[in-house]
Design a protein around this motif. Structure first.
Motif, PDB file in Angstrom:
ATOM      1  N   TRP A 398       0.851  -1.197   0.000  1.00 18.31           N
ATOM      2  CA  TRP A 398       0.000   0.000   0.000  1.00 18.31           C
ATOM      3  C   TRP A 398       0.883   1.242   0.000  1.00 18.31           C
ATOM      4  N   GLU A 399       0.271   2.342  -0.299  1.00 21.32           N
ATOM      5  CA  GLU A 399       0.981   3.619  -0.270  1.00 21.32           C
ATOM      6  C   GLU A 399       0.163   4.609   0.547  1.00 21.32           C
ATOM      7  N   LEU A 400       0.835   5.336   1.412  1.00 22.69           N
ATOM      8  CA  LEU A 400       0.176   6.395   2.176  1.00 22.69           C
ATOM      9  C   LEU A 400       0.098   7.652   1.324  1.00 22.69           C
ATOM     10  N   GLU A 401      -1.086   8.193   1.210  1.00 20.62           N
ATOM     11  CA  GLU A 401      -1.254   9.466   0.510  1.00 20.62           C
ATOM     12  C   GLU A 401      -1.272  10.635   1.494  1.00 20.62           C
ATOM     13  N   LEU A 429      -5.220   6.094   1.994  1.00 24.68           N
ATOM     14  CA  LEU A 429      -4.260   5.099   1.507  1.00 24.68           C
ATOM     15  C   LEU A 429      -4.643   4.635   0.117  1.00 24.68           C
ATOM     16  N   SER A 430      -3.638   4.208  -0.625  1.00 27.23           N
ATOM     17  CA  SER A 430      -3.867   3.526  -1.894  1.00 27.23           C
ATOM     18  C   SER A 430      -3.530   2.059  -1.681  1.00 27.23           C
ATOM     19  N   VAL A 431      -4.560   1.198  -1.769  1.00 30.84           N
ATOM     20  CA  VAL A 431      -4.393  -0.233  -1.507  1.00 30.84           C
ATOM     21  C   VAL A 431      -4.831  -1.015  -2.734  1.00 30.84           C
ATOM     22  N   GLU A 432      -3.886  -1.733  -3.349  1.00 34.41           N
ATOM     23  CA  GLU A 432      -4.204  -2.521  -4.547  1.00 34.41           C
ATOM     24  C   GLU A 432      -4.895  -1.659  -5.609  1.00 34.41           C
ATOM     25  N   GLY A 433      -4.393  -0.424  -5.759  1.00 36.11           N
ATOM     26  CA  GLY A 433      -4.939   0.459  -6.777  1.00 36.11           C
ATOM     27  C   GLY A 433      -6.219   1.166  -6.397  1.00 36.11           C
ATOM     28  N   GLN A 434      -6.756   0.856  -5.233  1.00 39.57           N
ATOM     29  CA  GLN A 434      -7.996   1.479  -4.776  1.00 39.57           C
ATOM     30  C   GLN A 434      -7.696   2.470  -3.645  1.00 39.57           C
TER      31      GLN A 434
END
Length: 529
Positions: A398-401, A429-434
């Motif tokens: 995941w990525e933190l926005e 967050l961006s999780v699996e593109g969502q």
């Protein structure tokens, strides 16, 4: 594997439980008894049944437990002055314990008799003789703990030796010489032991050392070398004040250094497990520097040390760690060389073929991170993530926005709680593109942030529901900067089977906490495969 040469006697459940911060339940004591029995100890001192209902209950439950190696002894004092054993409530509580062994503590110091017991020398000797004789007639194995023997011997050797001789005539199976105040130096202790051996040469002697001068294990070993038969101690060196002699260190020394087969090889290999098991039940932080069983006992940091053990582990290890159930560890820090890094990668199971230039580059990253306040010696999960993120093809789960923390004062009709602070975290967050946008209210900003992140992640990674944060440590790195100081946060986590530690560093404590928290959750997914 009992040996006639030396007998191991554990007093964790009695003397060890007197350590500040330790409170064992009856169930804790039963479980520790089983574990010590599995380790192969010959005697376990279960407690003082006359002191509290909990110990009395322990002895009642013990009757239904089948031990394979150990026998249990109940602990208590000699009868009180000027009464009989039959009318002494503490003596009768020892009878009611129904243990095969009885350990009796009696004064072996004229000062203690006169000033603390406030009785005569003659009455003290009668108390020793009467109580030992009483229990021998009941068919018990009786150990006499000669309390304050060494201090008493230094002040009035004749009386202290008379106490031992009286206990021997009454039928004691062993006379345990106690350094009750823990202040004896080895040479003075050996002189007092030699005098006891000369006076009561037909009865076995024991040794019971406290660690107030830092000599408990060394003095215990010296006593064994001098011919003492029974050695008393506590797991992890627990005990009142500075603790008792560490029975685990003594056990390993006896078997590995003196060649005395006090336990089987398979039992010795459980030594680290036993240490960690007891510290967990006692709710005590394990001592990383403990000999043989500590997490740092076979840890290597200096580059030239690592270079040596790469050629032969004996270069900087006095034994094979596996003998005591421990293992070698390589530490990576700003003091590390390339060999440290290579061995650490091997230890972590990372077999990606890094070039020498890539290894140098990764080492520079580690050193740069440590200059920023990160430290990987105690946060190996964060180090593993640092390495994996540098490898081609690694993709973060995941990525933190963004995240926002809002704190406000709670409202309450209760005047005592109206000023309590509430924290709410909002996370994107961006999780699996969502994109996931969640919020959570918690007990402080870190708890709120943890809750908000989990709310977003468990929908995709349900296994994170089992991950718990069990410890949170904050350290100020440059205190001269006052409130602008850089902060290091360490978070320990578990999934019920494994434990791991992660680190974050920043001048913003919330950011440092987030970095450690994010690593903890990301590592949980990697470790689970």
């Amino acid at each position: 594997m009992p040996t006639d040469r030396v007998q191991l006697y554990d007093t964790t459940l009695r003397d060890g439980s007197q350590m500040e911060g330790i409170s064992l339940s009856v169930e804790d004591k039963i479980r520790i008894t089983r574990k010590l029995d599995e380790l192969g100890l010959e005697w376990i001192e279960g407690g003082f049944p006359g002191s509290n209902p909990k110990d009395a209950e322990y002895f009642r439950r013990l009757r239904n437990i089948d031990l394979k190696n150990a026998k249990v002894s109940a602990f208590g004092g000699t009868r009180k002055p000027n009464i009989t054993c039959e009318t002494d409530a503490n003596i009768q509580s020892l009878v009611a314990a129904e243990t095969p062994g009885i350990t009796l503590v009696g004064k072996a110091s004229m000062y203690q008799v006169r000033e603390i017991l406030e009785t005569s020398a003659e009455e003290n000797l009668a108390m020793i003789a009467d109580t030992i004789s009483y229990f021998k007639k009941l068919g018990k194995t009786v150990f006499f703990d000669a309390e304050h023997y060494f201090d008493g011997f230094a002040a009035d050797p004749d009386f202290s030796l008379q106490c031992l001789a009286t206990a021997a005539r009454a039928g004691a199976d062993a006379l345990v010489l106690c350094d009750t105040n823990g202040g004896m130096t080895t040479r003075s202790m050996l002189a007092a032991i030699e005098a006891a051996q000369a006076r009561v040469n037909d009865v076995r002697l024991g040794i019971h050392c406290h660690n107030d001068a830092g000599l408990a294990v060394a003095n215990s070993m010296a006593a064994v070398e001098a011919g003492v038969w029974q050695v008393q101690g506590c797991v992890n060196g627990y005990g009142e004040r500075c603790g008792n002699a560490d029975i685990l260190t003594i056990l390993a020394n006896l078997k590995l250094k003196m060649g005395l087969n006090v336990v089987e090889d398979e039992q010795l290999a459980r030594l680290t497990e036993v240490s960690n098991y007891v510290s967990e039940l006692a709710n005590m932080v394990p001592n990383a520097g403990a000999p043989y069983v500590g997490a740092s006992a076979f840890a290597h940091k200096a580059g030239y040390h690592v270079a040596g053990i790469m050629k032969d582990e004996r270069a900087y290890q006095h034994i094979d760690p596996g003998l005591v159930g421990n293992s070698s560890r390589v530490l990576v820090s700003e003091l590390s060389g390339q060999r440290n890094l290579l061995m650490k990668l091997q230890e972590l199971g990372i077999d990606y073929p890094l070039t020498q230039a890539e290894v140098r580059s990764l080492l520079e990253v580690v050193k740069e991170k440590e200059s920023q306040g990160f430290q990987y010696e105690g946060a190996e999960a964060s180090f593993e993530l640092l390495v994996r993120r540098s490898l081609p093809g690694y993709r973060a789960p995941w990525e933190l926005e963004d995240f926002v923390i809002v704190e406000r004062r709670g409202r309450s009709h209760d005047r005592e709680t109206q000023n309590e602070m509430l924290a709410e975290a909002m996370v994107k967050l961006s999780v699996e593109g969502q994109q996931q946008h969640t919020a959570h209210e918690g007990n402080g900003p870190v708890n709120a942030l943890d809750g908000a992140v989990r709310k977003a992640l468990v929908q995709v990674y349900p296994q994170l529901e089992h991950v718990k944060l069990v410890d949170y440590k904050v350290r100020i790195l440059d205190s001269q900067a006052a409130t602008g100081a850089k902060t290091r946060v360490l978070i320990e986590s578990t999934d019920g089977n494994r434990y791991w530690t992660t680190v974050g560093s920043s001048t913003d404590i919330i950011e440092a906490s987030w970095l450690a928290l994010a690593d903890a959750l990301e590592y949980a997914l990697i470790a689970a495969g």
